[in-house]
Each structure stands twice: as C-alpha cells, then as structure tokens.
Design an enzyme around this catalytic site. Structure first.
Site, PDB file in Angstrom:
ATOM      1  N   ASP A  69       5.799 -11.511  19.691  1.00  0.00           N
ATOM      2  CA  ASP A  69       7.268 -10.748  19.152  1.00  0.00           C
ATOM      3  C   ASP A  69       7.996 -10.290  20.350  1.00  0.00           C
ATOM      4  O   ASP A  69       9.191 -10.723  20.357  1.00  0.00           O
ATOM      5  CB  ASP A  69       7.004  -9.544  18.263  1.00  0.00           C
ATOM      6  CG  ASP A  69       6.103 -10.223  16.791  1.00  0.00           C
ATOM      7  OD1 ASP A  69       5.970 -11.417  16.982  1.00  0.00           O
ATOM      8  OD2 ASP A  69       5.863  -9.179  16.059  1.00  0.00           O
ATOM      9  N   TYR A  83       9.782 -13.061  22.055  1.00  0.00           N
ATOM     10  CA  TYR A  83      10.841 -13.669  21.114  1.00  0.00           C
ATOM     11  C   TYR A  83      11.809 -12.888  21.325  1.00  0.00           C
ATOM     12  O   TYR A  83      12.795 -13.321  21.422  1.00  0.00           O
ATOM     13  CB  TYR A  83      10.152 -13.844  19.583  1.00  0.00           C
ATOM     14  CG  TYR A  83      11.235 -14.312  18.874  1.00  0.00           C
ATOM     15  CD1 TYR A  83      11.413 -15.841  18.448  1.00  0.00           C
ATOM     16  CD2 TYR A  83      12.407 -13.495  18.186  1.00  0.00           C
ATOM     17  CE1 TYR A  83      12.085 -16.207  17.594  1.00  0.00           C
ATOM     18  CE2 TYR A  83      13.174 -14.046  17.412  1.00  0.00           C
ATOM     19  CZ  TYR A  83      13.247 -15.631  17.149  1.00  0.00           C
ATOM     20  OH  TYR A  83      14.078 -15.932  16.451  1.00  0.00           O
ATOM     21  N   LEU A 122       9.087  -5.559 -11.637  1.00  0.00           N
ATOM     22  CA  LEU A 122       8.883  -4.727 -12.639  1.00  0.00           C
ATOM     23  C   LEU A 122       9.020  -3.427 -12.043  1.00  0.00           C
ATOM     24  O   LEU A 122       9.099  -2.980 -10.904  1.00  0.00           O
ATOM     25  CB  LEU A 122       7.161  -4.465 -12.924  1.00  0.00           C
ATOM     26  CG  LEU A 122       6.464  -5.778 -13.444  1.00  0.00           C
ATOM     27  CD1 LEU A 122       4.994  -5.543 -13.318  1.00  0.00           C
ATOM     28  CD2 LEU A 122       6.790  -5.714 -15.036  1.00  0.00           C
ATOM     29  N   GLU A 159      -2.624  -3.700 -19.035  1.00  0.00           N
ATOM     30  CA  GLU A 159      -3.639  -4.555 -18.192  1.00  0.00           C
ATOM     31  C   GLU A 159      -3.646  -4.331 -16.631  1.00  0.00           C
ATOM     32  O   GLU A 159      -2.320  -3.653 -16.338  1.00  0.00           O
ATOM     33  CB  GLU A 159      -2.902  -6.040 -18.565  1.00  0.00           C
ATOM     34  CG  GLU A 159      -1.708  -6.035 -18.133  1.00  0.00           C
ATOM     35  CD  GLU A 159      -1.037  -7.754 -18.799  1.00  0.00           C
ATOM     36  OE1 GLU A 159      -1.133  -7.793 -19.998  1.00  0.00           O
ATOM     37  OE2 GLU A 159      -0.795  -8.500 -17.916  1.00  0.00           O
ATOM     38  N   LYS A 164      -2.597  -4.449 -12.859  1.00  0.00           N
ATOM     39  CA  LYS A 164      -1.493  -5.020 -12.056  1.00  0.00           C
ATOM     40  C   LYS A 164      -2.323  -5.700 -10.830  1.00  0.00           C
ATOM     41  O   LYS A 164      -2.907  -4.728 -10.121  1.00  0.00           O
ATOM     42  CB  LYS A 164      -0.589  -4.048 -11.669  1.00  0.00           C
ATOM     43  CG  LYS A 164       0.888  -4.723 -10.844  1.00  0.00           C
ATOM     44  CD  LYS A 164       1.678  -3.605 -10.529  1.00  0.00           C
ATOM     45  CE  LYS A 164       3.027  -4.349 -10.060  1.00  0.00           C
ATOM     46  NZ  LYS A 164       2.844  -4.952  -8.953  1.00  0.00           N
ATOM     47  N   ASP A 186      -2.943  -7.086  -7.334  1.00  0.00           N
ATOM     48  CA  ASP A 186      -2.170  -7.003  -6.015  1.00  0.00           C
ATOM     49  C   ASP A 186      -2.345  -8.501  -5.052  1.00  0.00           C
ATOM     50  O   ASP A 186      -3.052  -8.587  -4.482  1.00  0.00           O
ATOM     51  CB  ASP A 186      -2.873  -5.767  -5.117  1.00  0.00           C
ATOM     52  CG  ASP A 186      -1.829  -5.378  -3.984  1.00  0.00           C
ATOM     53  OD1 ASP A 186      -0.831  -6.033  -4.223  1.00  0.00           O
ATOM     54  OD2 ASP A 186      -2.308  -4.648  -3.339  1.00  0.00           O
ATOM     55  N   ARG A 210       7.606 -17.189  -5.869  1.00  0.00           N
ATOM     56  CA  ARG A 210       8.645 -16.632  -6.759  1.00  0.00           C
ATOM     57  C   ARG A 210       9.871 -16.677  -5.669  1.00  0.00           C
ATOM     58  O   ARG A 210      10.858 -16.761  -6.333  1.00  0.00           O
ATOM     59  CB  ARG A 210       8.289 -15.068  -6.668  1.00  0.00           C
ATOM     60  CG  ARG A 210       9.153 -14.184  -7.030  1.00  0.00           C
ATOM     61  CD  ARG A 210       8.506 -12.683  -7.295  1.00  0.00           C
ATOM     62  NE  ARG A 210       9.460 -11.698  -6.894  1.00  0.00           N
ATOM     63  CZ  ARG A 210       9.232 -10.574  -7.118  1.00  0.00           C
ATOM     64  NH1 ARG A 210       7.959 -10.092  -7.722  1.00  0.00           N
ATOM     65  NH2 ARG A 210      10.130  -9.610  -6.737  1.00  0.00           N
ATOM     66  N   TYR A 252      -0.930 -14.017 -16.150  1.00  0.00           N
ATOM     67  CA  TYR A 252      -0.439 -12.712 -17.066  1.00  0.00           C
ATOM     68  C   TYR A 252       0.677 -12.997 -17.872  1.00  0.00           C
ATOM     69  O   TYR A 252       0.979 -12.213 -18.657  1.00  0.00           O
ATOM     70  CB  TYR A 252      -0.169 -11.666 -16.187  1.00  0.00           C
ATOM     71  CG  TYR A 252       0.656 -11.719 -14.980  1.00  0.00           C
ATOM     72  CD1 TYR A 252       2.284 -11.991 -15.251  1.00  0.00           C
ATOM     73  CD2 TYR A 252       0.366 -11.671 -13.839  1.00  0.00           C
ATOM     74  CE1 TYR A 252       2.984 -12.285 -14.169  1.00  0.00           C
ATOM     75  CE2 TYR A 252       1.223 -11.929 -12.550  1.00  0.00           C
ATOM     76  CZ  TYR A 252       2.326 -12.148 -12.996  1.00  0.00           C
ATOM     77  OH  TYR A 252       3.395 -12.232 -11.885  1.00  0.00           O
ATOM     78  N   CYS A 308     -24.309  24.785  23.281  1.00  0.00           N
ATOM     79  CA  CYS A 308     -23.674  23.589  23.398  1.00  0.00           C
ATOM     80  C   CYS A 308     -22.106  23.936  22.940  1.00  0.00           C
ATOM     81  O   CYS A 308     -22.016  24.570  21.902  1.00  0.00           O
ATOM     82  CB  CYS A 308     -24.406  22.802  22.263  1.00  0.00           C
ATOM     83  SG  CYS A 308     -23.301  21.249  21.896  1.00  0.00           S
TER      84      CYS A 308
END
Ligand code: IVH
Length: 656
Positions: free
Chosen positions: A31, A34, A81, A110, A112, A114, A133, A215, A415
């Site tokens: 990176d 670049y 959501l 239900e 979710k 990941d 998406r 889902y 110690c």
C-alpha cells in the site's frame, strides 16, 4: 519525482495495473509503494494542471471491474437493515410498525448471518444468474462462483421463476480447514468470502467451500404465500438452503425479545452471526411499510452489546502469582465484550488447557464471567498446532518450577513476579483499596528497586513517585496519602490483604472474628484452627506454615506505623445499592450462578428472599423467569415500589 509527460503516462499505467492486481487478490506492491507513486502523480498534476490525463487515478477510480454488471430490480433494491441495540429500540420499531399497519402483525426471528449478501435468480426452475449486492441497484455477476456451492440446487423441482436473496459465508470448520492448508492464514471467514468473490477464477471458490443460506424469497410465479415464515417453508420445500429450524414466529415484539435471549444463550451455529433479524411476518405489510433510502421498514437487525465474542488465541504464557503459582494466560486478538476490550484471559491452571484443549491459533469464544473477569468459554475452531508444553522454569526468575498437586510453582519467594503480585493484591479493591496503585505503577516501584518488601510502600516519597513514568506531582501526592490512609486496617482486611494461600475473604473474616487480634492468631496451632467451621486439616496446616512469614511481614509493617484494628472496632461497611434491601433472583443469569449471585448480594449488604411479596425491594429477572417475574410486574403495576432489574442491570450494580 515525475518530471516529463512520458514518465507521467507510465506512472498512470502502473497505478492502474497495481489496482487491477489488488482487486484480483494478487497485489503487486505494498500500500505504501502505491501511495508514494500516487502522490508523485498528484504532484506532477498540481504543477501541470492543463495536462491532467482523463484516465488518471486521481480523476476517476480506474475501471477495474472485470465482472459483468447486474441491475437489481429497481422495485426491490438490495438495501440494508436498520440496527436495534436495546429492548427500547425494539419497542420503538414495533410502535413504528403499528402506526402504519392497522391489522395485527406477528414477527419472525432468525439469525443474522455474517457473510456477503447475494441474489440468486431462478427462471422456470433453473439457476440463471447470481449477483452481489454492489451498491444496491447494481451488483456484479458471480454466477460461476455461486454454482460451485454443492448444496445450492441448480434446478428446482418445480419450474418456478423467483429471485432469492441470502448470505454467502464459510462455516468455522471450512474456514479452519482452509487455514490449515494455507501458507498465510486468512483473518476471518467473512473477509475470506469477500476476497474469494473478487477472484475471477471460480475454481478458487470451489476450493474454499463457500456456503449459502437463503433468507428472503421474491417469487414471480408459484403459489400465493402470505407470510415470511411460509415463504421460508416453501423455499425449503424447493430444496433451497434456508435457516428454517432457526426461524421462529412470535405473536408480539416482547415474545420476539425473549426469543432473542434464547438465541444468544445457545451454542454457536458453526458459523459467524452478527445478531438476529426480526421481520414482520405478514408479507402484505412489507409492501405497505416500504423502505427508506437506506433500509427496509419491515425488519430490523438486533445486535445487543456483545456478552460473548469470538477471537483468536495468539499465545499462551505463564504468569506468576503472589504465591509463586504459574497460571497460564491466553493472549488473544483484542475483542470488545460489553464495551471492554479483552486481550488477556487467565486459564486458571494447566489442567484447564488440557480440558479445553486450548492452543495458539485457536478461534475461541470469550465472555466476561460475572460480567467482569474475561473467560474462554469454548474453542470454536481448533488450530492444528500442538498443545503448549508445560513450563519447566519460572519465566521471571528462571528458578526450576515445582509440581505442587495440579499446580506449577516457582519456589523462589524473592521472585520479583511474586512480589509484584503480592503488592497488586495488597492494593486491590477488596484488600486495602489503595486508589491509583495499579499494576503499572507497582511494576515500576519494583523495577526501580524503590520497593523490595511490602513495608517499603509506606516509605516511598512524593518525589520518588514523581520520578516514575507518567506520574505528576498531584497524583504522586494522592498516592502517598492513599497509602498512608491504609495504616489502620481491620484484622480481617489485613489478613485478606496478606494473600496467604487458602485465605480468601471469608476465611480471613472468620479468623479475625475468632482470634480478634493478630497476636492471638500468630500464637495458634493447627489443632485449634481445625476447630473452626470450614477449616480442614490441609488448610489449617497451610495457615500454620505461613505464620512465621506473617509475623515477619507484620513486624515490618508495624515498624513503619501500621496498627491493626480488632474486628469489633471496624468501621461500618459503605452503602451499596443492596444495603438493607430484600432481593429475589428469578430465572437464569447469563454469567453468574444463582449461588454466586446471592453471595454477592449478601456481601453487598442485601438479604435474599425466596418469594416475591410487598416486602420485596428488588427482583432480578433472568432468562426463562416465570411466575415470580410476573408477580413482581403485577405488584409494580399495582403501585408497590418494587424495583425490577434485568440481568445486565443487576450485574452493573454489583460492580459499582
Ligand atoms: S433480510 C434489507 N435476513 O444483513 C433486506 N438479511 O445489514 C432484507 N443478512 O444485506 C434483508 N442475515 O446481507 C436478512 N436473516 C437475514 C440476514 C440478512 C444476514 C444481511 C443481508 C443484508 C444485511 C443488512
């Protein structure tokens, strides 16, 4: 430095090539390299503003997308959501729904998942296209990748046309297998899936064993279906992979909330989840509720502040305690649990490593036991490394360690690790409670040789404290005052602060009550100690063997001004939220056993009641609470000043 148009054009081409390689998951440069070239291009353009190339990465994002674009149905863009974090957020969600929808609604709950969202289109029963998406309106075609998933049917048993949406993810087992095969480990399943989808070659997906769960169904043909739950049932019947066993229907948002608590109690599903989704079950209401620019109005993602989290063990190292016992400590990748970042987790003893089979590289679930102490609950995906070997030497003073029953012990009382641990315990809240004297300052006091023995604490001057790192005059003065303020402890507190093996707060209190003075205790023998309730042979002998050390340390402390008070002269215990309150605990608490919770209430000056009545002050309602919770709510509704706390509120009061 770019000085001419040719070098400028070359640099642009180079940047475009770098970006392409990066997007394909095979970066050519770091990176930093670049960025350096990018800055040079920018500088050249600033000096030559009339010669800026159209394809310069400073002007546009280079068009590197080698995937075919896919337009989502404009009526149902793939949007997000909204999030809910508390019970109140859920109530507000329910209120918003009821404002628009007059007919009764129910809710579906239900997990979710990941992973990465995907839309899969079937035409006349055949898988035609799958797309990411993207920006919600336009995604990338990833059909070839999705086709590599064995458990996703390529042909449905009925010639239906539908879009189904779901999540691409990797199970913990597959992720672990992949890492076992890879030279450089992948950081987590979600990023691995996202990276896999950026590869043009679907063979990469094949090798990575992606999974999918659908889902949402958006059918164009097929039977009339009026609820989300029935839709998931239908999709399941078509052979599509859904989460049907984990989709529950609830008559009210309160019931969904109870379902959420149940869900979080359960063991891991074998893949990463990111909370739950609560959806209005009636599909007609979805259309009526519609969406905002960012999210649908008919569903919400519920993500309570994490009580447990997944992380990876990076190392397991021994830590030397105040009695020389070596405790294995797991260092983990920092992870937040209930807003606190966990980095180190004590493993109690070396048997625990064997029991949980913990080793570096393991992915583990961590929680805060009693909402305070970090704890490893389970290994969710084990590494293939061998279990760490037992240490043979003290990591601090290198003395050979002794096996003492299940424990490993450094035998060297001099110690420095033991001294630091003794000082930390001495200054801790339940012992002499020296404000501001934590492990960081104790480390420095010992390392700079200002403190060799406990009694040296009382002779460190303000100037000497000021020589330590990060201590200004004001805090140095406060520390000297705080230490001086501990010179008249009660006998019980003093005995506890001495940290003798086997002498915790309860035994210390008992010894103090029985002997009243330190001299009486110092003069005792094992036979007399065994007379006391709860003190057996072993503990009695352990205490007696420590008495010479106790005498020496207390003499040294006496010499610097300490005067121990007999218990009868004790000061009243400070006020707590439980002082003189009758507390009833009902249901299961997430991180405390009922016995521990009750003991903590008693310690904080409260009383425990078994039944809820007008005389009850506080009712703590845990998981699956029954009639007592209802009685408390009824009494409260009837105007009785009963306080009802949920698990989290109760735990927060314990640590005040
Ligand atoms: S329903 C918003 N259900 O969460 C459209 N989404 O933060 C309806 N997700 O993009 C989505 N598990 O990728 C829904 N059981 C589930 C889900 C789920 C995971 C993802 C999905 C969405 C994202 C929104």
């Amino acid at each position: 430095m770019i000085t001419n148009p040719l070098a400028y054009t070359e640099a642009i081409h180079q940047l475009i090539a770098y970006t392409l390689a990066y997007e394909l998951g095979t970066p050519m440069v770091s990176d930093a390299a670049y960025d350096q070239l990018y800055q040079q291009v920018k500088l050249y353009e600033r000096n030559n503003p009339t010669h800026i190339a159209e394809n310069s990465p400073t002007q546009t994002f280079p068009h590197t997308n080698l995937f075919q674009p896919f337009q989502h149905d404009p009526n149902t863009p793939m949007i997000s959501l909204a999030n809910a974090y508390t019970r109140d957020d859920l109530t507000a969600f329910d209120t918003r729904i009821k404002k628009t929808i007059q007919a009764p609604v129910t809710y579906c709950l239900e997990p979710k998942l990941d992973g990465v969202a995907v839309s899969v289109h079937y035409e006349a029963g055949r898988l035609r296209v799958a797309a990411t998406r993207g920006n919600g309106s336009q995604g990338d075609v990833i059909t070839a990748h999705v086709r590599t998933i064995d458990h996703l049917p390529k042909t449905l048993p009925e010639p239906v046309t539908l879009e189904c949406r779901g999540e691409l993810f990797m199970t913990h087992a597959d992720f672990h297998d992949l890492n076992a095969r890879s030279d450089t480990p992948f950081s987590n399943p979600r990023n691995t899936v996202a990276g896999t989808l950026r590869q043009l070659d679907p063979a990469v997906s094949q090798g990575r064993n992606l999974s999918i769960i659908i889902y949402q169904g958006l059918p164009k043909t097929g039977p009339a279906i009026d609820t989300h739950h029935a839709m998931i049932q239908w999709l399941t019947k078509l052979g599509l992979p859904t989460n049907l066993p984990h989709v529950s229907v609830h008559p009210t948002i309160e019931s969904a909330y109870v379902g959420v608590q149940d869900f979080f109690q359960h063991a891991s599903l074998g893949y990463d989840t990111d909370g739950c989704v609560i959806k209005v079950n009636e599909l007609a209401a979805h259309a009526e509720l519609g969406r905002t620019a960012k999210s649908v109005r008919w569903a919400v993602a519920y993500k309570p502040v994490a009580k447990r989290a997944l992380t990876t063990v990076t190392a397991i190292e021994p830590q030397v305690g105040r009695t020389g016992v070596l405790t294995p400590v797991a260092h983990v990748e920092p992870v937040a649990v209930q807003g606190v970042v966990i980095q180190r987790v004590s493993l109690y003893n070396y048997d625990e490593i064997e029991r949980l089979r913990i080793r570096p590289g393991d992915r583990v679930e961590v929680a805060r036991a009693g909402d305070v102490i970090p704890k490893i609950m389970a290994v969710v995906s084990p590494s293939s490394d061998p279990l760490p070997p037992l240490p043979t030497q003290c990591p601090v003073c290198s003395s050979d360690v002794l096996h003492d029953g299940a424990a490993l012990r450094c035998p060297n009382v001099g110690c420095l690790a033991q001294l630091k641990a003794r000082l930390t315990h001495y200054a801790s809240r339940d012992a002499l409670a020296i404000d501001g004297l934590g492990p960081a300052i104790i480390d420095q006091l010992v390392d700079t040789q200002l403190v060799h023995r406990l009694c040296d604490l009382y002779t460190v001057s303000v100037d000497q404290f000021m020589q330590l790192d990060k201590l200004a005059e004001k805090s140095s003065r406060q520390l000297v005052d705080a230490i001086a303020a501990t010179q008249t402890p009660t006998l019980g507190t003093f005995l506890y602060a001495m940290g003798l093996p086997g002498v915790g707060a309860t035994v210390a209190r008992q010894l103090a009550q029985h002997f009243q003075t330190l001299d009486a205790l110092l003069a005792t023998d094992a036979e007399s100690l065994i007379e006391l309730d709860g003190i057996g042979d072993r503990l009695a002998n352990a205490i007696v063997s420590q008495l010479p050390t106790l005498r020496q340390v207390s003499d040294e402390l006496y010499a610097v001004g300490m005067r121990i008070q007999s218990p009868t002269a004790s000061t009243p215990t400070p006020e707590t939220p439980f002082t003189n309150k009758t507390v009833v605990i009902t249901g299961t608490l997430a991180t405390l056993s009922r016995k521990d919770a009750e003991a903590m209430v008693l310690n904080l000056g409260g009383q425990i009641g078994q039944t809820v009545s007008k005389k009850t002050d506080i009712v703590v309602v845990g998981e699956s609470a029954g009639s007592k919770a209802k009685k408390a709510a009824d009494l409260q509704a009837a105007g009785v000043p009963i306080v009802i706390w949920d698990d989290a509120t109760f735990c927060s009061k314990l640590t005040r």
